[in-house]
Design an enzyme around this catalytic site. Structure first.
Site, PDB file in Angstrom:
ATOM      1  CG  ASP A  78      -1.845   1.122   1.310  1.00 23.22           C
ATOM      2  OD1 ASP A  78      -1.549   2.159   0.654  1.00 23.22           O
ATOM      3  OD2 ASP A  78      -2.880   1.009   1.995  1.00 23.22           O
ATOM      4  CE  LYS A 107       3.026   9.616 -23.190  1.00 28.32           C
ATOM      5  NZ  LYS A 107       1.798   8.888 -23.559  1.00 28.32           N
ATOM      6  CG  HIS A 155       6.461   3.302 -26.052  1.00 28.67           C
ATOM      7  ND1 HIS A 155       5.536   4.238 -25.703  1.00 28.67           N
ATOM      8  CD2 HIS A 155       5.985   2.715 -27.165  1.00 28.67           C
ATOM      9  CE1 HIS A 155       4.529   4.207 -26.560  1.00 28.67           C
ATOM     10  NE2 HIS A 155       4.775   3.288 -27.467  1.00 28.67           N
ATOM     11  CE  LYS A 168       6.761   2.824 -31.260  1.00 31.70           C
ATOM     12  NZ  LYS A 168       5.797   1.740 -31.323  1.00 31.70           N
ATOM     13  CG  ASP A 170      -1.771  10.085 -25.258  1.00 26.58           C
ATOM     14  OD1 ASP A 170      -1.205   9.613 -24.249  1.00 26.58           O
ATOM     15  OD2 ASP A 170      -2.356   9.389 -26.107  1.00 26.58           O
ATOM     16  CG  HIS A 229       5.192   8.975 -28.055  1.00 22.19           C
ATOM     17  ND1 HIS A 229       6.005   8.537 -27.037  1.00 22.19           N
ATOM     18  CD2 HIS A 229       3.946   8.515 -27.758  1.00 22.19           C
ATOM     19  CE1 HIS A 229       5.283   7.831 -26.176  1.00 22.19           C
ATOM     20  NE2 HIS A 229       4.041   7.808 -26.579  1.00 22.19           N
TER      21      HIS A 229
END
Ligand code: BG6
Length: 481
Positions: A86, A142, A172, A176, A229, A234
């Protein structure tokens, strides 16, 4: 090398959807250092066995090629453990420390796969119990903050507990394979460098298009929107990879210094330039993947009348000698015509054309998704004599095929890099804050502008204004060329 890897948010979506499958792939490929333990922590009370059984069922939702057989899962599960934790209970961190102390691994990676609102609390508690020594690395998922102030606050707390070189901020997209290939193409070959500048390049287009909608993430997405987002992280990270100067060494700070310079060179926004150079959109009902698709406002957990953008297109410039006045177009959206992520470098036309009727400048396409690869579009002669004419051909490098044996997914690569302690593919706090500094005037301008996002039908390439943004400079998006 022995390691312990702890996932905070061990029962969360990210853990079972991305992190565990990626770790399993690393395990399957024999890339995980053998002496490792993986510990998931979360609020539920369950035993190791119960957690393993639950995770086994979750793997049914993972794409087939990445699902373990029973034997493979049994072997992988041998590394997996679960403890209740917790986050608000200081003594639970003490217990975590005891668990880690049982064998004192060479490296401890603490992966915070929780909501970012919990990062400060978790980091502070880790500091209190002394889980911040030199063997410890903390991985931060993120979204890192909601705006500049919240990102700075997270970084302040993280830095008060850990050194910068212990903090692994995930984007991420940097994991790639194509992004690695872009680095290799630019800095491992001599071919493109002389052309990689304003004299030869007309414009650069970075597209991250998704054909699906917000699905079950309506509540998260509505507070976030496409700019936060996808663009702040990105798309901007991809831009820095295209625009950065060659780093002097292949080391984390040499690379990140160059990326930071690019972010600092981006043309700052004013209210006028937001109105002129940024298009925001929101999808309406339409057809996607051959089926009827609901509009954003009809999606579950999206508040009525929401003005959150599901599409953004931006025209910007990198204000330095290499790139002066070359437009960089960034575009992302949900429910677009297809799922594809690519960087298109459009070269200038030949200075003098001896082949009448043909006018197709070269372009280099770096595909990140759905397949990764590289295409160089050239013109070649077709036919003979008086009927000779030129036609476009493309040199295709299909990395998926060429290196099939060694393909490593983004999360798999990043997890292995974090365990190995290499920071090259992680974002430094100053880069991340600079990216927020650049997008924030857009967020502020939108807040004041009540006209809201432009509608676009699901299954299209976004609002017409996005095409107009590029057409204004005399160019077209790649799919319209
Ligand atoms: C995440 C975003 O960071 O990236 C999602 O929060 C998005 O909204 C995802 O769908 C895209 O990642 P990928 O690797 O599937 O292109």
């Amino acid at each position: 090398m022995s390691f312990d890897l702890v996932f905070f948010g061990g029962t969360g979506d990210l853990t079972w959807r991305k992190l565990m499958p990626a770790l399993f792939q690393a395990f399957r490929h024999g890339k995980l250092p053998p002496a490792g333990r993986i510990l998931a922590v979360a609020r539920d009370d369950q035993t190791d066995e119960q957690y393993r059984a639950w995770l086994r069922t979750r793997f049914q939702d993972v794409e087939l090629a990445k699902r373990p057989s029973d034997e493979e899962f049994a072997a992988f599960a041998g590394m997996l453990h679960y403890r209740r934790l917790d986050l608000s209970q200081p003594d639970h961190y003490v217990r975590l420390k005891e668990w880690l102390g049982e064998r004192d691994a060479d490296t401890v990676v603490l992966y915070l796969a929780t909501s970012p609102y919990l990062f400060p609390q978790i980091c502070e508690q880790l500091g209190v119990v002394g889980l911040n020594g030199p063997k410890i690395r903390v991985v931060l998922e993120k979204p890192l903050g909601h705006d500049l102030a919240s990102a700075q606050e997270i970084n302040r707390v993280v830095r008060s507990v850990f050194k910068e070189e212990q903090a692994f901020r995930i984007d991420h997209y940097l994991g790639k394979p194509s992004v690695q290939n872009l680095m290799a193409l630019r800095f491992g070959n001599v071919l493109f460098e002389p052309l990689w500048r304003r004299e030869s390049i007309a414009n650069v287009q970075i597209t991250i298009a998704e054909d699906f909608g917000v699905g079950t993430r309506g509540d998260f997405y509505d507070k976030t929107g496409a700019l936060r987002d996808m663009i702040q992280n990105h798309a901007l990270q991809l831009l820095t990879m295209v625009a950065m100067e060659p780093p002097s060494r292949n080391d984390a700070d040499a690379i990140r210094d160059e990326k930071l310079k690019v972010l600092r060179s981006l043309k700052p926004f004013t209210d006028e330039s937001v109105a002129r150079d940024v298009v925001r959109g929101q999808y309406r009902a339409g057809n996607a993947q051959g089926k009827k698709a609901a509009g954003y406002l009809e999606e579950a957990k999206v508040p009525p009348g929401s003005a959150t953008e599901t599409f953004v297109a931006i025209r910007t410039e990198v204000q330095n000698w290499r790139w002066a006045s070359v437009p960089f177009y960034l575009r992302t959206g949900k429910r677009l015509a297809s799922r594809e992520a690519q960087i298109v470098v459009n070269f200038r036309a030949t200075p003098h054309n001896i082949f009448p009727g043909v006018n197709q400048p070269n372009k280099l396409v770096i595909n990140l998704q759905p397949e990764d690869g590289l295409e160089l579009h050239l013109l070649a002669a077709k036919g003979t004599g008086q009927h000779e004419n030129l036609s476009p051909v493309s040199l295709d490098l299909d990395f998926d095929k060429a290196f099939a044996e060694n393909r490593v997914g983004a999360y798999e690569r990043l997890l292995l890099e974090a365990i190995a302690g290499r920071l090259n593919l992680f974002v430094r706090s100053d880069e991340q804050e600079q990216a927020w500094r650049w997008v924030e005037p857009v967020l502020n301008a939108w807040e004041r502008d009540t006209t809201g996002p432009r509608p676009y039908a699901a299954g299209t390439w976004g609002p017409a204004a996005a095409s107009a943004l590029v057409a204004r400079d005399g160019y077209a998006w790649s799919e319209e060329q």
